[in-house]
Structures are given as structure tokens and as C-alpha cells.
Design a protein around this motif. Structure first.
Motif, PDB file in Angstrom:
ATOM      1  N   VAL A  66     -25.332  31.539 -55.061  1.00 51.16           N
ATOM      2  CA  VAL A  66     -25.508  31.948 -56.457  1.00 51.16           C
ATOM      3  C   VAL A  66     -26.630  31.137 -57.078  1.00 51.16           C
ATOM      4  O   VAL A  66     -26.648  29.902 -56.991  1.00 51.16           O
ATOM      5  N   ILE A  67     -27.571  31.839 -57.697  1.00 53.58           N
ATOM      6  CA  ILE A  67     -28.670  31.172 -58.385  1.00 53.58           C
ATOM      7  C   ILE A  67     -29.056  32.012 -59.601  1.00 53.58           C
ATOM      8  O   ILE A  67     -29.259  33.226 -59.490  1.00 53.58           O
ATOM      9  N   ASN A  68     -29.097  31.387 -60.752  1.00 56.45           N
ATOM     10  CA  ASN A  68     -29.380  32.076 -62.013  1.00 56.45           C
ATOM     11  C   ASN A  68     -28.441  33.275 -62.173  1.00 56.45           C
ATOM     12  O   ASN A  68     -27.237  33.113 -62.102  1.00 56.45           O
ATOM     13  N   ASP A  69     -28.986  34.477 -62.347  1.00 61.52           N
ATOM     14  CA  ASP A  69     -28.149  35.666 -62.536  1.00 61.52           C
ATOM     15  C   ASP A  69     -27.906  36.427 -61.237  1.00 61.52           C
ATOM     16  O   ASP A  69     -27.450  37.571 -61.259  1.00 61.52           O
ATOM     17  N   TRP A  70     -28.187  35.798 -60.110  1.00 57.90           N
ATOM     18  CA  TRP A  70     -28.105  36.482 -58.823  1.00 57.90           C
ATOM     19  C   TRP A  70     -27.023  35.891 -57.926  1.00 57.90           C
ATOM     20  O   TRP A  70     -26.831  34.677 -57.880  1.00 57.90           O
ATOM     21  N   THR A  71     -26.343  36.781 -57.206  1.00 53.05           N
ATOM     22  CA  THR A  71     -25.459  36.382 -56.116  1.00 53.05           C
ATOM     23  C   THR A  71     -26.005  37.013 -54.847  1.00 53.05           C
ATOM     24  O   THR A  71     -26.084  38.241 -54.740  1.00 53.05           O
ATOM     25  N   ILE A  72     -26.402  36.174 -53.920  1.00 51.23           N
ATOM     26  CA  ILE A  72     -27.001  36.641 -52.669  1.00 51.23           C
ATOM     27  C   ILE A  72     -25.976  36.426 -51.562  1.00 51.23           C
ATOM     28  O   ILE A  72     -25.489  35.312 -51.360  1.00 51.23           O
ATOM     29  N   PRO A 124     -36.321  27.508 -55.495  1.00 49.91           N
ATOM     30  CA  PRO A 124     -35.954  27.287 -56.902  1.00 49.91           C
ATOM     31  C   PRO A 124     -36.606  28.274 -57.866  1.00 49.91           C
ATOM     32  O   PRO A 124     -36.018  28.611 -58.900  1.00 49.91           O
ATOM     33  N   SER A 125     -37.791  28.784 -57.517  1.00 51.02           N
ATOM     34  CA  SER A 125     -38.525  29.658 -58.436  1.00 51.02           C
ATOM     35  C   SER A 125     -38.383  31.143 -58.137  1.00 51.02           C
ATOM     36  O   SER A 125     -38.686  31.979 -58.990  1.00 51.02           O
ATOM     37  N   SER A 126     -37.905  31.505 -56.929  1.00 52.04           N
ATOM     38  CA  SER A 126     -37.954  32.914 -56.533  1.00 52.04           C
ATOM     39  C   SER A 126     -37.155  33.156 -55.263  1.00 52.04           C
ATOM     40  O   SER A 126     -36.677  32.215 -54.623  1.00 52.04           O
ATOM     41  N   PHE A 182     -37.921  34.327 -60.653  1.00 54.56           N
ATOM     42  CA  PHE A 182     -36.782  34.212 -61.564  1.00 54.56           C
ATOM     43  C   PHE A 182     -37.185  34.169 -63.039  1.00 54.56           C
ATOM     44  O   PHE A 182     -36.340  34.376 -63.914  1.00 54.56           O
ATOM     45  N   SER A 183     -38.458  33.929 -63.319  1.00 56.61           N
ATOM     46  CA  SER A 183     -38.911  33.895 -64.712  1.00 56.61           C
ATOM     47  C   SER A 183     -39.257  35.287 -65.233  1.00 56.61           C
ATOM     48  O   SER A 183     -39.618  35.439 -66.400  1.00 56.61           O
ATOM     49  N   THR A 184     -39.143  36.318 -64.374  1.00 58.74           N
ATOM     50  CA  THR A 184     -39.454  37.692 -64.779  1.00 58.74           C
ATOM     51  C   THR A 184     -38.199  38.557 -64.737  1.00 58.74           C
ATOM     52  O   THR A 184     -37.158  38.138 -64.226  1.00 58.74           O
ATOM     53  N   ASN A 185     -38.327  39.784 -65.250  1.00 56.47           N
ATOM     54  CA  ASN A 185     -37.192  40.719 -65.247  1.00 56.47           C
ATOM     55  C   ASN A 185     -37.436  41.888 -64.295  1.00 56.47           C
ATOM     56  O   ASN A 185     -36.930  42.987 -64.505  1.00 56.47           O
ATOM     57  N   TYR A 186     -38.214  41.661 -63.255  1.00 55.27           N
ATOM     58  CA  TYR A 186     -38.499  42.739 -62.312  1.00 55.27           C
ATOM     59  C   TYR A 186     -38.653  42.204 -60.890  1.00 55.27           C
ATOM     60  O   TYR A 186     -38.849  41.008 -60.661  1.00 55.27           O
ATOM     61  N   ILE A 187     -38.557  43.145 -59.958  1.00 55.19           N
ATOM     62  CA  ILE A 187     -38.744  42.879 -58.531  1.00 55.19           C
ATOM     63  C   ILE A 187     -39.987  43.628 -58.070  1.00 55.19           C
ATOM     64  O   ILE A 187     -40.233  44.758 -58.499  1.00 55.19           O
ATOM     65  N   LEU A 188     -40.750  43.021 -57.202  1.00 57.40           N
ATOM     66  CA  LEU A 188     -41.863  43.708 -56.546  1.00 57.40           C
ATOM     67  C   LEU A 188     -41.417  44.092 -55.137  1.00 57.40           C
ATOM     68  O   LEU A 188     -40.878  43.259 -54.403  1.00 57.40           O
ATOM     69  N   ARG A 189     -41.634  45.366 -54.797  1.00 60.54           N
ATOM     70  CA  ARG A 189     -41.295  45.832 -53.451  1.00 60.54           C
ATOM     71  C   ARG A 189     -42.525  46.492 -52.838  1.00 60.54           C
ATOM     72  O   ARG A 189     -43.094  47.417 -53.421  1.00 60.54           O
ATOM     73  N   GLU A 190     -42.925  45.998 -51.685  1.00 62.05           N
ATOM     74  CA  GLU A 190     -44.116  46.508 -51.012  1.00 62.05           C
ATOM     75  C   GLU A 190     -43.751  47.009 -49.615  1.00 62.05           C
ATOM     76  O   GLU A 190     -43.112  46.296 -48.839  1.00 62.05           O
ATOM     77  N   TYR A 191     -44.167  48.239 -49.322  1.00 72.85           N
ATOM     78  CA  TYR A 191     -43.944  48.815 -47.991  1.00 72.85           C
ATOM     79  C   TYR A 191     -45.289  49.084 -47.334  1.00 72.85           C
ATOM     80  O   TYR A 191     -46.190  49.665 -47.957  1.00 72.85           O
ATOM     81  N   THR A 192     -45.442  48.659 -46.087  1.00 75.14           N
ATOM     82  CA  THR A 192     -46.665  48.934 -45.335  1.00 75.14           C
ATOM     83  C   THR A 192     -46.324  49.447 -43.946  1.00 75.14           C
ATOM     84  O   THR A 192     -45.344  49.015 -43.332  1.00 75.14           O
ATOM     85  N   ASN A 193     -47.137  50.385 -43.478  1.00 77.70           N
ATOM     86  CA  ASN A 193     -47.025  50.900 -42.114  1.00 77.70           C
ATOM     87  C   ASN A 193     -48.334  50.628 -41.393  1.00 77.70           C
ATOM     88  O   ASN A 193     -49.406  51.012 -41.859  1.00 77.70           O
ATOM     89  N   LYS A 194     -48.236  49.927 -40.256  1.00 79.88           N
ATOM     90  CA  LYS A 194     -49.388  49.670 -39.402  1.00 79.88           C
ATOM     91  C   LYS A 194     -49.064  50.181 -38.006  1.00 79.88           C
ATOM     92  O   LYS A 194     -47.964  49.951 -37.504  1.00 79.88           O
ATOM     93  N   ILE A 196     -39.682  47.235 -59.784  1.00 80.92           N
ATOM     94  CA  ILE A 196     -38.335  47.636 -60.183  1.00 80.92           C
ATOM     95  C   ILE A 196     -37.883  46.716 -61.311  1.00 80.92           C
ATOM     96  O   ILE A 196     -37.654  45.523 -61.097  1.00 80.92           O
ATOM     97  N   THR A 197     -37.781  47.272 -62.514  1.00 82.38           N
ATOM     98  CA  THR A 197     -37.385  46.477 -63.676  1.00 82.38           C
ATOM     99  C   THR A 197     -35.866  46.454 -63.795  1.00 82.38           C
ATOM    100  O   THR A 197     -35.203  47.490 -63.706  1.00 82.38           O
ATOM    101  N   ILE A 198     -35.341  45.254 -63.995  1.00 84.72           N
ATOM    102  CA  ILE A 198     -33.893  45.038 -64.037  1.00 84.72           C
ATOM    103  C   ILE A 198     -33.456  44.871 -65.491  1.00 84.72           C
ATOM    104  O   ILE A 198     -34.112  44.154 -66.261  1.00 84.72           O
ATOM    105  N   PRO A 199     -32.359  45.502 -65.903  1.00 88.56           N
ATOM    106  CA  PRO A 199     -31.893  45.334 -67.284  1.00 88.56           C
ATOM    107  C   PRO A 199     -31.438  43.907 -67.551  1.00 88.56           C
ATOM    108  O   PRO A 199     -30.989  43.203 -66.644  1.00 88.56           O
ATOM    109  N   SER A 200     -31.560  43.484 -68.790  1.00 88.69           N
ATOM    110  CA  SER A 200     -31.129  42.137 -69.154  1.00 88.69           C
ATOM    111  C   SER A 200     -29.610  42.056 -69.161  1.00 88.69           C
ATOM    112  O   SER A 200     -28.915  43.057 -69.342  1.00 88.69           O
ATOM    113  N   VAL A 201     -29.100  40.864 -68.956  1.00 81.86           N
ATOM    114  CA  VAL A 201     -27.653  40.647 -68.929  1.00 81.86           C
ATOM    115  C   VAL A 201     -27.144  40.510 -70.354  1.00 81.86           C
ATOM    116  O   VAL A 201     -27.692  39.744 -71.159  1.00 81.86           O
TER     117      VAL A 201
END
Length: 279
Positions: free
Chosen positions: A24-30, A197-199, A226-238, A272-277
Motif C-alpha cells: 500500500v502506498i498513497n491511494d494505491w494497493t498493489i 517513492p515517487s511512482s 504519484f503527484s499526478t491524477n493520471y496513468i500513462l500507458r504505452e503500447y509498442t509492437n516491434k 488514463i485520468t483517475i477520479p479523485s478520492v
């Protein structure tokens, strides 16, 4: 390990323990779970036939996927969940990854197949193209659930920043599935996560090598600061033919060393923007 129940003639498979851990870190449970490979024998043929809702894992996979056969090693309990307090989550698991495998014809042939065909009489030869994607190639990017908004973005994951030294608070690597393509190469789908600690950063990788024919790498990278309210997701095919790469044979067994030399075919960049808690 399995035994036969003499009264009913059913096969009973002992359950091996599932390794699980949460961080558990900040608002996340991994959370991850990790366990043994999928059994090759149905645990209870009578129940699986009469009560679909109680199917064993093998029958569940066979029913959901409708593939002629599964990879040699499938890890049904290997899962990674990224859960946000808002209810948003991203999950990675083998079943969903295999749902992205094409059930149509696959034109990739093993090396020397043409020479092999020429040496045999046509009446004794079956077409060597498999009736499905026998390489188990997947463009799976994880399953997103909960409230969020997804859009294309020009923002990119800062790979150089990820190379900076930062304490790793949590790390895990999971195999989702693997197949040696009847000794003609390797097909594998793996996932890694590290939390700082940051991400956090996730790499989901499908790697394919058909010996002396071609290589393919499908990468999905998921990054959250963790200082933002969104996730970046990148997909690549090689992907490319082996003959197009003038590299030592040892490199073809290491996707990390191989990837920089391969041409990029497809790329998708998402935010992907995540809603605030709610407090």
C-alpha cells in the motif's frame, strides 16, 4: 500431484499454495498472486460437464479461449492488480492475455519448412500452416475497470527519469504463459512491476522468437507519478525477420538486448485520468 478417487473415478488434484503479497502506498494497493502452472488434467469431469459455474481452471480456460490447445505452461493464478481508492483498477492475468490470441490462420512457418515440403510427396503432406496463431502472440494491454477517462496523448513516459537511482520499495516479476513452439523457438508473456517513492512502473512484455525466421516484441508500459491524477500507458509492437538483423545468436535470446535493434511497427500512447478520492 494427483490421485484417483476409486468411488467415483474422479481425478483429485492437490492444490499447491498461492503466494500473495500486498503493498500500500498513497491511494494505491498493489497486489500480486503467484502459483503453479495450469494442470493438464481435468480435476472433475462430471462436475465440469454438469455445472459450468463450478468448472476447474483447465476447463474454464478451454471454454473461454476456444483455442485448439493452450501454451505448454500457463500460470492461471499469476495476477497483478493495481487498485486505486476511487475504485479504479488495472489487472493483468493470463486468461485475458490469451483472449487476445487470434483463432484464425497464422502464416508464420518454421525454418526449413519449404525444403521439408519439397522432399515429400504431395499426397502425404498436410499444410504446415496451423489453424490458429500457434505463436500465441498477444497485444494484451491489461484490463481497466472502474471510473476513468482514456484519451490519446502526446505525453511520453520519461524513460531517462526511470533510469535514475531511486529506492525500490516493491518489486515483482510474473510469468503469465510460455511455449517453446515444439522446439522451434520461444513464446512468452511476462509482467514486471517496481514501486518507488515517487511512482510505479509496469512492463508487460510478449516476446516471440521463431528460430531462424522472425522475432516479435509487444511491450505495454504503464507509469504513474504519484503527484499526478493520471496513468500513462504505452503500447509498442516491434517485429522483423531474423535475416534482417546482423546480430550474434546470443542476442536473440535476450529481448532487452534485441529490442533496440528492431523496427517499430505500431505504437499507441494513452492517458488514463483517475477520479479523485472523496474525503
Amino acid at each position: 500431484m494427483c490421485t484417483v478417487n476409486n468411488d467415483k473415478g474422479e481425478i483429485e488434484i492437490y492444490r499447491l499454495p498461492v503466494n500473495a503479497e500486498e503493498y500500500v502506498i498513497n491511494d494505491w494497493t498493489i497486489k500480486y498472486t503467484k502459483s503453479h502452472i495450469l494442470h493438464s488434467i481435468c480435476a472433475n469431469t462430471e462436475t465440469c460437464s454438469s455445472k459450468p459455474e463450478e468448472r476447474c481452471l483447465l476447463c474454464l480456460y478451454n471454454n473461454e479461449l476456444e483455442l485448439p490447445h493452450l501454451p505448454e505452461m500457463v500460470f492461471p493464478n499469476n495476477k497483478l492488480n493495481l487498485n486505486h481508492k476511487s475504485g479504479f483498477s488495472v489487472e493483468f492475468n493470463a486468461l485475458d492475455a490469451l483472449k487476445s490470441v487470434s483463432n484464425g490462420k497464422q502464416s508464420i512457418k518454421v525454418a526449413h519448412s519449404d525444403a521439408w515440403k519439397d522432399s515429400r510427396a504431395p499426397e502425404n503432406l498436410e499444410e504446415k500452416i496451423k489453424p490458429f496463431d500457434w505463436t500465441f502472440s498477444s497485444d494484451y494491454r491489461g484490463y481497466v475497470s472502474g471510473e476513468s477517462s482514456l484519451e490519446e496523448t502526446e505525453e511520453r513516459i520519461n524513460i531517462e527519469k526511470l533510469k535514475e537511482k531511486e529506492k525500490i520499495l516493491f518489486y515483482q516479476e510474473l510469468m503469465l504463459y510460455e511455449d517453446e513452439l515444439h522446439d522451434n523457438g520461444i513464446s512468452s508473456c511476462t509482467i514486471k512491476i517496481r514501486v518507488m517513492p515517487s511512482s510505479f512502473f509496469v512492463l508487460l512484455r510478449f516476446f516471440l522468437r521463431v528460430d531462424n525466421v522472425m522475432v516479435r516484441i509487444n511491450d505495454t508500459r504503464v507509469f504513474h507519478d504519484f503527484s499526478t491524477n493520471y496513468i500513462l500507458r504505452e503500447y509498442t509492437n516491434k517485429e522483423c525477420g531474423v535475416k534482417d538483423l546482423n546480430l550474434p545468436l546470443t542476442v536473440f535470446g535476450d529481448p532487452n538486448a534485441l529490442s533496440p535493434h528492431m523496427p517499430l511497427r505500431t505504437s499507441i500512447f494513452e492517458k488514463i485520468t483517475i477520479p479523485s478520492v472523496q474525503s
